[in-house]
Design an enzyme around this catalytic site. Structure first.
Site, PDB file in Angstrom:
ATOM      1  CG  HIS A 134      -5.984   3.384  -2.930  1.00  0.00           C
ATOM      2  ND1 HIS A 134      -6.287   2.073  -3.202  1.00  0.00           N
ATOM      3  CD2 HIS A 134      -6.963   3.821  -2.092  1.00  0.00           C
ATOM      4  CE1 HIS A 134      -7.397   1.731  -2.570  1.00  0.00           C
ATOM      5  NE2 HIS A 134      -7.830   2.768  -1.874  1.00  0.00           N
ATOM      6  CG  ASP A 145      -5.532   5.658  -8.807  1.00  0.00           C
ATOM      7  OD1 ASP A 145      -6.720   5.893  -9.095  1.00  0.00           O
ATOM      8  OD2 ASP A 145      -5.184   5.125  -7.746  1.00  0.00           O
ATOM      9  CD  GLN A 201     -10.535   9.648  -3.976  1.00  0.00           C
ATOM     10  OE1 GLN A 201     -11.425  10.503  -4.033  1.00  0.00           O
ATOM     11  NE2 GLN A 201     -10.632   8.580  -3.209  1.00  0.00           N
ATOM     12  CE  LYS A 255     -12.796   5.305  -4.671  1.00  0.00           C
ATOM     13  NZ  LYS A 255     -12.370   5.145  -3.293  1.00  0.00           N
ATOM     14  CB  CYS A 260      -6.357   1.594   0.832  1.00  0.00           C
ATOM     15  SG  CYS A 260      -7.760   0.626   1.360  1.00  0.00           S
TER      16      CYS A 260
HETATM   17  C1  LIG Z   1      -6.629   7.035  -5.150  1.00  0.00           C
HETATM   18  C2  LIG Z   1      -7.432   5.772  -5.267  1.00  0.00           C
HETATM   19  N1  LIG Z   1      -7.064   4.844  -6.147  1.00  0.00           N
HETATM   20  C3  LIG Z   1      -7.752   3.699  -6.316  1.00  0.00           C
HETATM   21  C4  LIG Z   1      -8.860   3.434  -5.560  1.00  0.00           C
HETATM   22  C5  LIG Z   1      -9.569   2.136  -5.787  1.00  0.00           C
HETATM   23  O1  LIG Z   1     -10.872   2.328  -6.254  1.00  0.00           O
HETATM   24  P1  LIG Z   1     -11.900   1.108  -6.212  1.00  0.00           P
HETATM   25  O2  LIG Z   1     -11.916   0.613  -4.813  1.00  0.00           O
HETATM   26  O3  LIG Z   1     -13.195   1.694  -6.623  1.00  0.00           O
HETATM   27  O4  LIG Z   1     -11.385   0.078  -7.172  1.00  0.00           O
HETATM   28  C6  LIG Z   1      -9.285   4.370  -4.610  1.00  0.00           C
HETATM   29  C7  LIG Z   1     -10.458   4.179  -3.748  1.00  0.00           C
HETATM   30  O5  LIG Z   1     -10.657   3.221  -3.057  1.00  0.00           O
HETATM   31  C8  LIG Z   1      -8.547   5.565  -4.471  1.00  0.00           C
HETATM   32  O6  LIG Z   1      -8.907   6.479  -3.580  1.00  0.00           O
END
Ligand SMILES: Cc1ncc(COP(=O)(O)O)c(C=O)c1O
Ligand SMILES: Cc1ncc(COP(=O)(O)O)c(C=O)c1O
Lengths: 142, 422, 422, 142
Positions: free
Chosen positions: B135, B212, B215, B238, B378
């Site tokens: 991401h 990370d 998910q 999430k 993203c």
């Molecule tokens: C795999 C992954 N990493 C990081 C993020 C970033 O999370 P957040 O937008 O809550 O900071 C997301 C979701 O947007 C994600 O799906």
């Protein structure tokens, strides 16, 4: 499918049977509009004579709304004077950026339902913004 | 010619029946716009009533500033805040609550490690490794810190199924590798990466690993001591928790090597005109007034999930995504991304349909009351790998059911009817 | 010999009567622990029911991911988020909503300017000016960036009353001055700084000004175009809004000069393995999933305040603090800090009592149901100036009343009885 | 004043009439404990003979609880063997860090109400932690 669907016949017709879609090699001027967010890309080419848009053609990839809007744009602007095309484009864009309910042109009315979906505004405007750039380009040449 | 959605075992499974009842815990399905087939949980999950009520309760009855107030509301605010930290530590089996740093999000957590840890440890020529499926939030912070420090951002490649080849990837890491930053679950492919094995092989070369977990935590059992990762980042929203809060887990020795990202109130011991000394960990990393209701709502969400059971949630969602996979794969002209049948995957399923733009699929689905996402999610580097600019994505959570899949299939067939070649 | 609290005009004033009714808007006074004389609003304010309900409503009925979703919940989420931005822009009279960047807090906002703007513009030998009364959140970020860039952190001095001498301070700024970062209202002294005049004189030398508005916005009318400041930072939780959200206002040309502090989802146009291009402003500064309920709750709070009227709130709180000043100043052995009688001050009043530690004053007050704060209030440089290590602080907001002051005086007298010289 | 006030007579007596408070010039060893958060500072000095704490004295500034705790500490530890003083300090600190209700020593029971106020724990412990450091220092010297 609800009655306020954006996928109305007029739009679908332009999507399935796009007007003025094709190669742009013989155009006077070509400009590209792109939306990095979704990878959509529309090239608009114009050929003009004596201040009149003889041909407006496009090619590219995009969603149905993006392509239908490009097709409608080419249809509505072919044959217009440069100045008229500019005005139409400005009015179309104003229509999308305001609460004004009245479409700039009856032939564009089918785009109206999309005004309720701000996330797709850019799909509609891509071809028009590319058109604006071709018009700018022609003026710069003069 | 188009397939009728297949019936699965799902509705006859007693566990599944329990889940059908759990749906009632989520007010949006009763009071929001109907019909709502919410298949965008990978973007953000819906909230159970207990989470929403815990936030109201906090503001209605218990609200006060966190830390060092001497009156009852302030004392209970501090207690609730620290108890939430403890709940979260317990949830991921951190060795101590002090290893949980509250942040605004997974994104902030990762930026904290990039600027607070990596920027302090990278030398010119060093490498940071990320995978091709990251991401942007686990990609851009590393791209920047590598530029700043003259280091190289290296990419762990994917195979055709969107999997990391573990054996091959082991050979990638070397003497110059300073960090591996990798997602546990891909938000596009649904791939579940073998974090434990990656960490074990990284350990042999003393390379720290950041996970990370945006998910994964809240979707499957996650045990940071078992994974043995150095850092782990996640967001509450999430996993059925509130927006605006997340955490960074770090091993104590790593956090001790980390500089704060934000400076301000609450994170210093002594401030002089010329210099200052940081407070103890984790306060050092939590500049500014703590988000009490956020922490409380976050803890309530994980208690809710724990009450159901993470294994049960994982299994339920796997059953759903498998059923969806089966149903979708028999649609003519569809391309499904990520691990194929028989391979492990989480509740995320991306697809494209020949000749139909994902925006149109999602929009027509919306007109059927089906909420799916279309775009690059993203994950532009991954899109480049897949050779597309966007996909449609359906993602599942514990409140979804078979009807959601039926509605999704119907929507896709309708999109084909409307926009397919005539 | 100890004074009896004096009756003021307050209770006979029709405006005050309205405020007495407004107290009922704040559930904590009905349902929290009783009695509650909450005099710690400068740390964090209590929330009216409408704010709490707007958050519940958001999660119960309207929750979806913000930005670019194509289904109704996602579309309305984006609309609510952007409408909140517009409400906030309007509230401080920003020229355009795009000048409002959502952050987690005033602290993050200031760090964003320090690392995103100042770090890009400071040369060795340059100066940043802050005042001696700054909160650590408006002090430490500048101390760090000055160290990083070889610049000098300079201090605008205070006079005996805790005021900035405007005429003297004008002479301080010079060719090397790159930024003035100053609070509009001191969270210890209650001083209201003449921001408009400071900006006007800074403009003559083209020096940008950042205003720390954590204690001013929501407490008095603030108009960024009238102030003509370059940046302004604030937090929702100090103005009856939720925790975990705040904003940075910036002039468009300044924001265009600013690099993002956090990188991640939502803030880029194109991401390639080697380089990336930022999205438009303000999205560029809002990496990660937006905090929808936070933005909605924030907007609800400012609408609530606007409904009452900022001038009315300011006047009400001034009346209260004046009454408190009068009552407290006649207590034997008390020292009151900040602007004296007749000088302008906001609803914050710090004090010490001879021979009694502020912790004891606050703790005994707590036993009377009076919530005040004791400590350095994240203002150690100011404490050094005052020659104390801590103070007691009572701070007022629109929901306070005369009884709160009566209770405070009684608590102080009791502290003297218990701990005073025998 | 509620009945669970921390400002009980025993504490107040120690605050108003501190035991063993004074100059530390003649002590064998002096150590300081400080709390940067509130500026409190306690110096503890000990004089010992043959493994026994002959004198435990303190000076410094702090809140009533900090000073009362220092006074109680000095009273309870004067005359103890080094090892006993260490144990008492450890038990006092354990009492504050656990749910164990039983005070380590009857004379310290009055500190119990403060256990409900985590923000003030540090006030109680400051003198004890300084004592620990003097005990460490004496052992290092041997
Ligand atoms: C795999 C992954 N990493 C990081 C993020 C970033 O999370 P957040 O937008 O809550 O900071 C997301 C979701 O947007 C994600 O799906
Ligand atoms: C004057 C001042 N500036 C900045 C801050 C920081 O605000 P926050 O903690 O909400 O980031 C505060 C409050 O803590 C403050 O009083």
């Amino acid at each position: 499918m609800s009655s306020d669907s954006v996928y109305k016949e007029v739009l679908l017709d332009h999507f399935h049977n796009p007007r003025n879609k094709g190669e742009l090699d013989d155009m006077d001027l070509v400009r590209r509009g792109s939306n990095p967010r979704c990878g959509d890309e529309i090239e608009v080419g114009i050929a003009c004579d004596n201040g009149v848009l003889e041909t407006v053609r496009f090619r590219g990839r995009g969603c149905s709304i993006c392509l239908a809007s490009a097709s409608m744009m080419s249809e509505c602007t072919s044959g217009l004077k440069l100045q008229q095309a500019r005005q139409l484009s400005a009015r179309l864009q104003h229509w999308f950026n305001s609460n004004n309910e009245i479409p700039p042109n009856e032939n564009l009315a089918a785009l109206g339902t999309i005004r309720q979906h701000p996330a797709r505004k850019k799909c509609v405007l891509l071809a028009w913004q590319a058109l604006d750039e071709t018009l700018d380009g022609i003026e710069d040449r003069r | 010619m188009e397939p009728v959605p297949r019936k699965s075992e799902l509705s006859r499974d007693p566990v599944a029946l329990d889940f059908e009842a759990l749906r009632a815990d989520f007010p949006i399905f009763a009071t929001g716009q109907q019909p709502l087939h919410y298949l965008d949980s990978a973007a953000s999950a819906q909230k159970p009533a207990c989470v929403i009520e815990s936030i109201s309760q906090c503001y209605n009855h218990d609200y006060g500033p966190v830390h060092r107030g001497l009156y009852p509301l302030a004392e209970s605010a501090s207690e609730h805040y620290e108890a939430s930290r403890q709940t979260l530590a317990h949830f991921i089996n951190a060795a101590s609550p002090g290893q949980i740093v509250f942040t605004r999000s997974a994104t902030e957590s990762i930026n904290l490690v990039a600027q607070g840890w990596a920027a302090q440890h990278l030398q010119p020529g060093d490498e940071i490794w990320v995978s091709q499926m990251e991401h942007h939030s686990n990609f851009l912070p590393w791209q920047r810190v590598c530029k700043q420090r003259g280091a190289r951002l290296r990419i762990i490649p994917l195979d055709g199924e969107g999997l990391i080849d573990l054996e091959k990837s082991k050979g990638l890491f070397g003497k110059k590798s300073r960090l591996i930053a990798i997602t546990q679950v891909s938000n596009v492919l649904g791939t579940i990466n073998p974090i434990r094995e990656i960490v074990a092989s990284a350990k042999q070369q003393n390379i720290p690993v950041l996970v990370d977990a945006a998910q994964s935590v809240g979707h499957m059992p996650v045990d940071v001591q078992d994974l043995d990762c150095d850092f782990l980042a996640t967001s509450a929203h999430k996993m059925c928790g509130p927006g605006g809060i997340g955490f960074l887990y770090g091993k104590s020795e790593r956090l001790a090597e980390t500089e704060p990202l934000l400076l301000g109130g609450g994170m210093v011991d002594e401030v002089n005109i010329d210099s200052s000394s940081w407070a103890e960990i984790p306060a050092r990393f939590e500049a500014g007034s703590p988000n009490l209701a956020g922490a409380v709502g976050f803890a309530t969400a994980v208690e809710y999930l724990r009450g159901i059971g993470l294994r049960a949630i994982e299994q339920r969602v796997k059953d759903l995504v498998l059923l969806a996979y089966e149903n979708l794969s028999s649609i003519d002209g569809i391309h499904l991304y990520g691990p194929g049948p028989g391979l492990d995957r989480s509740g995320i399923l991306s697809f494209n349909i020949d000749g139909i733009h994902p925006h149109d699929v999602a929009h027509i689905a919306a007109e059927h009351g089906v909420a799916i996402r279309a775009g690059h999610h993203c994950c532009q580097p991954l899109m480049q790998h897949l050779g597309v600019s966007s996909t449609a994505r359906a993602s599942f959570n514990l409140y979804n059911n078979e009807q959601d899949i039926t509605a999704l299939v119907a929507a896709i067939l309708d999109a084909k009817r409307i926009l397919g070649h005539r």
